[in-house]
Design an enzyme around this catalytic site. Structure first.
Site, PDB file in Angstrom:
ATOM      1  N   ASP A  18      -2.167  16.405   2.962  1.00  0.00           N
ATOM      2  CA  ASP A  18      -2.781  15.485   1.668  1.00  0.00           C
ATOM      3  C   ASP A  18      -1.968  15.753   0.398  1.00  0.00           C
ATOM      4  O   ASP A  18      -1.670  14.663  -0.293  1.00  0.00           O
ATOM      5  CB  ASP A  18      -4.274  16.173   1.387  1.00  0.00           C
ATOM      6  CG  ASP A  18      -5.255  15.884   2.550  1.00  0.00           C
ATOM      7  OD1 ASP A  18      -4.742  15.122   3.365  1.00  0.00           O
ATOM      8  OD2 ASP A  18      -6.035  16.883   2.591  1.00  0.00           O
ATOM      9  N   GLY A  77       8.563  -3.847  14.446  1.00  0.00           N
ATOM     10  CA  GLY A  77       7.436  -4.140  15.543  1.00  0.00           C
ATOM     11  C   GLY A  77       6.803  -5.201  15.145  1.00  0.00           C
ATOM     12  O   GLY A  77       5.748  -5.567  15.512  1.00  0.00           O
ATOM     13  N   GLU A 111     -13.025  17.887   5.473  1.00  0.00           N
ATOM     14  CA  GLU A 111     -13.257  16.438   5.607  1.00  0.00           C
ATOM     15  C   GLU A 111     -14.574  15.953   5.178  1.00  0.00           C
ATOM     16  O   GLU A 111     -14.314  14.694   4.578  1.00  0.00           O
ATOM     17  CB  GLU A 111     -13.407  16.290   7.492  1.00  0.00           C
ATOM     18  CG  GLU A 111     -12.232  16.723   8.017  1.00  0.00           C
ATOM     19  CD  GLU A 111     -10.694  16.153   7.744  1.00  0.00           C
ATOM     20  OE1 GLU A 111     -10.922  15.216   7.034  1.00  0.00           O
ATOM     21  OE2 GLU A 111      -9.780  16.824   7.831  1.00  0.00           O
ATOM     22  N   THR A 150      12.424  -9.332  17.359  1.00  0.00           N
ATOM     23  CA  THR A 150      13.373  -9.578  18.497  1.00  0.00           C
ATOM     24  C   THR A 150      12.677 -10.627  19.156  1.00  0.00           C
ATOM     25  O   THR A 150      13.179 -11.423  20.131  1.00  0.00           O
ATOM     26  CB  THR A 150      13.405  -8.287  19.134  1.00  0.00           C
ATOM     27  OG1 THR A 150      13.901  -7.481  18.130  1.00  0.00           O
ATOM     28  CG2 THR A 150      14.554  -8.377  20.132  1.00  0.00           C
ATOM     29  N   GLY A 205       7.817  -8.627  15.324  1.00  0.00           N
ATOM     30  CA  GLY A 205       8.265  -9.556  16.377  1.00  0.00           C
ATOM     31  C   GLY A 205       9.324 -10.326  16.088  1.00  0.00           C
ATOM     32  O   GLY A 205       9.617 -11.462  16.421  1.00  0.00           O
ATOM     33  N   GLY A 228      11.879  -7.833   8.246  1.00  0.00           N
ATOM     34  CA  GLY A 228      10.489  -7.655   8.202  1.00  0.00           C
ATOM     35  C   GLY A 228      10.555  -6.296   8.813  1.00  0.00           C
ATOM     36  O   GLY A 228      11.511  -5.503   9.511  1.00  0.00           O
TER      37      GLY A 228
HETATM   38  P1  ADP Z   1      10.988  -5.983  15.868  1.00  0.00           P
HETATM   39  O1  ADP Z   1      10.522  -6.815  14.941  1.00  0.00           O
HETATM   40  O2  ADP Z   1      11.045  -4.610  15.573  1.00  0.00           O
HETATM   41  O3  ADP Z   1      12.198  -6.597  16.658  1.00  0.00           O
HETATM   42  P2  ADP Z   1       9.754  -6.621  18.444  1.00  0.00           P
HETATM   43  O4  ADP Z   1       9.987  -8.040  18.187  1.00  0.00           O
HETATM   44  O5  ADP Z   1      10.752  -5.911  19.181  1.00  0.00           O
HETATM   45  O6  ADP Z   1       9.806  -5.855  16.947  1.00  0.00           O
HETATM   46  O7  ADP Z   1       8.305  -6.407  19.069  1.00  0.00           O
HETATM   47  C1  ADP Z   1       8.135  -5.240  19.742  1.00  0.00           C
HETATM   48  C2  ADP Z   1       6.683  -5.738  20.627  1.00  0.00           C
HETATM   49  O8  ADP Z   1       5.672  -5.937  19.717  1.00  0.00           O
HETATM   50  C3  ADP Z   1       6.954  -7.038  21.297  1.00  0.00           C
HETATM   51  O9  ADP Z   1       7.531  -6.881  22.565  1.00  0.00           O
HETATM   52  C4  ADP Z   1       5.637  -7.618  21.555  1.00  0.00           C
HETATM   53  O10 ADP Z   1       4.902  -7.105  22.685  1.00  0.00           O
HETATM   54  C5  ADP Z   1       5.010  -7.129  20.250  1.00  0.00           C
HETATM   55  N1  ADP Z   1       4.765  -8.040  19.034  1.00  0.00           N
HETATM   56  C6  ADP Z   1       5.077  -7.976  17.982  1.00  0.00           C
HETATM   57  N2  ADP Z   1       4.849  -8.961  17.206  1.00  0.00           N
HETATM   58  C7  ADP Z   1       4.213  -9.773  18.009  1.00  0.00           C
HETATM   59  C8  ADP Z   1       3.493 -11.011  17.820  1.00  0.00           C
HETATM   60  N3  ADP Z   1       3.684 -11.737  16.574  1.00  0.00           N
HETATM   61  N4  ADP Z   1       2.964 -11.753  19.036  1.00  0.00           N
HETATM   62  C9  ADP Z   1       2.805 -11.096  19.950  1.00  0.00           C
HETATM   63  N5  ADP Z   1       3.349  -9.983  20.373  1.00  0.00           N
HETATM   64  C10 ADP Z   1       4.029  -9.486  19.355  1.00  0.00           C
END
Ligand code: ADP
Length: 647
Positions: free
Chosen positions: A534, A239, A460, A243, A241, A236
């Site tokens: 743009d 950021g 704008e 990890t 989630g 995916g």
């Molecule tokens: P990646 O997909 O790049 O590994 P991470 O898992 O490191 O991203 O996500 C980074 C941060 O974003 C997490 O530490 C958390 O704080 C926030 N985050 C991302 N997805 C979620 C989720 N589904 N629920 C809660 N927090 C999330």
């Protein structure tokens, strides 16, 4: 050696610094002692004085040491005479040889010899003149030793450097270079993340929860003849989630959890990666059932290329091959599950993705409105917010935001509220945080001339007007001419969250993006550099329409997109020169057509455009309501958002 284990605390540890200390101490003492021995005793005198004594026949022997110093031994009678009393040394160490009475440095040896011989001859003396060479044994010894000491010192220094600066005190890590760097999750020390901390991602959560279940109760699944999967790949955008999900697995699965990043396998030595993979799996098997989590696996899992030009990919391929064999090689039926995360699944090697290795691919997408709301709820938990805060509204204001962005918005909002000295965080703080994250920091004191400001306002207003008039353009949220980050003004939209996009939607968006430049042309009849971003956006979009999505009639239903990423470094185009010309022509036609469309639209609504720009110049920031006042209600509603509201 007596090993006194009874009192281990008091046993002095052999610290490397002690060794340095001892070496330095030895040096200093040697210096002192050698100085003590080597230095001749005797009272200091001058050559003239000495010649006087010599003339008077008081000198028994002259010793010339190292062609530099003369030591004078007086006759027995002379020693008892007045001026010479107390000139013999009173050395603590009784010396075998008699010690000299006087000493001095004479300068030039030849000259001195001549003078002495003259005096001896003239006075008929029987004074002895002897020559001696003295070696400073210790000094010489040390001099020969010095290079070795230096070399050994440098060697120790380099070794310590290579072993990672003594991190963790595991000395001699150079020998551990082939060992895996995986970190074993420790329930007691590491902060525990649970599935509750992961908002949304229902499907993905279920899948990984099942993996935890496999390891906890393998019999439940194997009883029916099923096999436990070997791995799952979390795919995916950044950021979202991935990890975090893995961390939740670590917190919830009550089995050893090894985590490391794909780049941890990479080292400057060849063969290290493969050896680390071996070691990692060996450790994991010893502790099985266990989970291995490899973040950013694309660092090693990239498709093995055929055109290996530089040869530098070899090491990565070795590492990947080792990973492949470890995951599904001979006799690997152990309870080790590999979780991996990447945002570039398209470049991964197909052998890695096949069933039997990463059996499951779990797609972790950007959150939709409802998921965003849940993520907001998770991250708003620790904040002191206003009671009336509408989380649903916040979720709607943040389309395209990832979980990480939302976490960032919440944090920024809290910081903004704190800066203003508030007791709680309110809606405006969140909106400011969103603006800041999209547009960068506000720069109210940037120097802009009135003429430039006018141009920005019309630019704008052009965007706003065109997007208001077009059916598929994203609905506008607000327009501002306050400089932010690197831009001088901005129009905020709330894009629909579409899964598939039709050509007319793309064209409308391009038309709206060109609205800024079109407005400058219509009002001032001249264009400016202000439309750079743009134009960049529009050009990319048009190119994608023609070469990626096959949306151009003339080029046809073709795509030159290569999902394997193998042609990324290629120098050849996958099409002929003629097609290249056609593509360029098509891109230019598409953009020109939309530009003309924007110009026509603005020509027809010049009065409204001017009115809007004037309001903008006056207020600096205007919202949807201001536009409604000028243009009337927008004809096109946004069906996707509405349908979600109804659900
Ligand atoms: P990646 O997909 O790049 O590994 P991470 O898992 O490191 O991203 O996500 C980074 C941060 O974003 C997490 O530490 C958390 O704080 C926030 N985050 C991302 N997805 C979620 C989720 N589904 N629920 C809660 N927090 C999330």
């Amino acid at each position: 050696m007596a090993k006194d284990n009874k009192n281990p605390n008091k046993k002095p540890k052999l610290n490397p610094y002690w060794i340095y200390g001892i070496i330095i101490a030895v040096f200093i003492s040697i210096q002192i002692f050698s100085g003590g021995f080597g230095e001749s005793t005797g009272t200091q005198t001058t050559p003239a004085q000495f010649l006087d004594y010599l003339e008077q026949g008081q000198v028994d022997k002259i010793e010339i040491v190292n062609k530099r110093e003369a030591r004078v031994f007086l006759t027995k009678e002379a020693q008892t005479q007045a001026p010479h009393k107390n000139t013999t040394s009173k050395s603590i160490i009784p010396s075998v040889n008699a010690s000299p009475n006087y000493k001095f440095e004479f300068g030039d040896l030849q000259n001195f010899e001549k003078q002495v011989n003259e005096v001896i001859q003239n006075n008929n003396l029987d004074t002895e003149l002897v020559y001696e060479t003295e070696h400073n044994v210790w000094g010489d010894f040390l001099l020969t030793l010095l290079p070795f000491v230096l070399i050994i010192g440098v060697w120790i220094f380099i070794m310590r450097r290579m072993s990672g600066g003594g991190g963790g005190g595991a000395g001699g890590q150079i020998f551990n270079i082939g060992k895996s760097k995986a970190k074993l999750f420790d329930e007691k020390i590491d902060t525990k993340t649970s599935f509750k901390d992961v908002a949304g991602l229902e499907g993905a959560k279920e899948e990984v929860q099942e993996i935890v279940d496999f390891l906890k109760f393998p019999e439940k699944y194997t009883a029916l003849g099923g096999k436990i999967p070997k791995g799952a790949l979390l795919v995916g955008p950044p950021g979202t989630g991935k990890t975090l999900l893995a961390k939740a697995v670590a917190g919830e699965a009550k089995v050893p959890f090894f985590s490391l990043s794909g780049s941890d396998f990479v080292e400057m030595f060849v063969g290290v990666g493969a050896s680390r993979v071996r070691d990692l799996f060996k450790q994991a098997k010893e502790k099985s059932p266990s989970i291995i989590f490899i973040d950013e696996i694309d660092a090693i899992g990239r498709a093995r290329g055929k055109n290996n030009m530089s040869g530098s990919n070899d090491e990565r391929e070795n590492t990947l091959n080792q990973l492949l064999t470890e995951m599904d090689g001979f006799g690997t039926n152990t309870n080790v599950i590999v979780l991996a995360a990447t945002n570039r699944a398209d470049v991964l090697d197909s052998a890695l993705m096949r069933a039997g290795r990463f059996d499951r691919q779990i797609y972790v997408d950007l959150p939709d409105v409802r998921e965003r709301q849940e993520i907001f709820e998770v991250h708003l938990r620790p904040l002191k917010k206003e009671e009336t805060l509408d989380i649903d509204f916040l979720a709607k204001q943040t389309p395209g935001f990832s979980g990480a962005d939302i976490a960032n918005v919440c944090n920024e909002a809290a910081l903004i509220a704190a800066r203003k000295g508030k007791k709680s965080v309110n809606k405006q703080d969140f909106l400011d945080a969103v603006d800041r994250i999209i547009g960068g920091l506000e720069k109210k004191n940037k120097i802009i001339t009135p003429a430039e400001k006018r141009a920005v306002a019309f630019h704008e207003a052009g965007h706003a007007t065109v997007s208001w008039m077009l059916e598929h353009a994203a609905p506008l949220v607000k327009v501002t001419i306050v400089p932010r980050g690197r831009s001088l003004g901005a129009a905020w939209y709330l894009p629909e969250e579409r899964l598939i996009v039709h050509p007319e939607q793309m064209l409308d968006e391009m038309c709206a993006a060109l609205g800024g430049r079109a407005a400058e042309k219509v009002i001032f009849d001249k264009i400016s550099t202000g439309a750079l971003s743009d134009l960049e956006k529009v050009t990319k979009q048009a190119r994608a329409m023609v070469t990626v999505y096959g949306l151009s009639d003339k080029v046809g239903n073709l795509t030159y997109y290569d999902s394997s990423g193998q042609s990324e470094y290629g120098f050849t185009k996958p099409y002929s020169e003629k097609t290249a010309e056609l593509i360029d022509q098509e891109i230019s036609d598409i953009i020109e057509e939309q530009y003309q469309r924007a110009i026509t639209l603005l020509e027809n609504n010049k009065d409204k455009l001017t009115e809007l720009a004037e309001v903008l110049l006056d207020k600096e920031v205007i919202f949807k309501d201001n536009l409604e006042k000028i243009f009337g209600k927008r004809a096109f509603e946004t069906p996707v958002l509405n349908s979600e509201e109804e659900e």
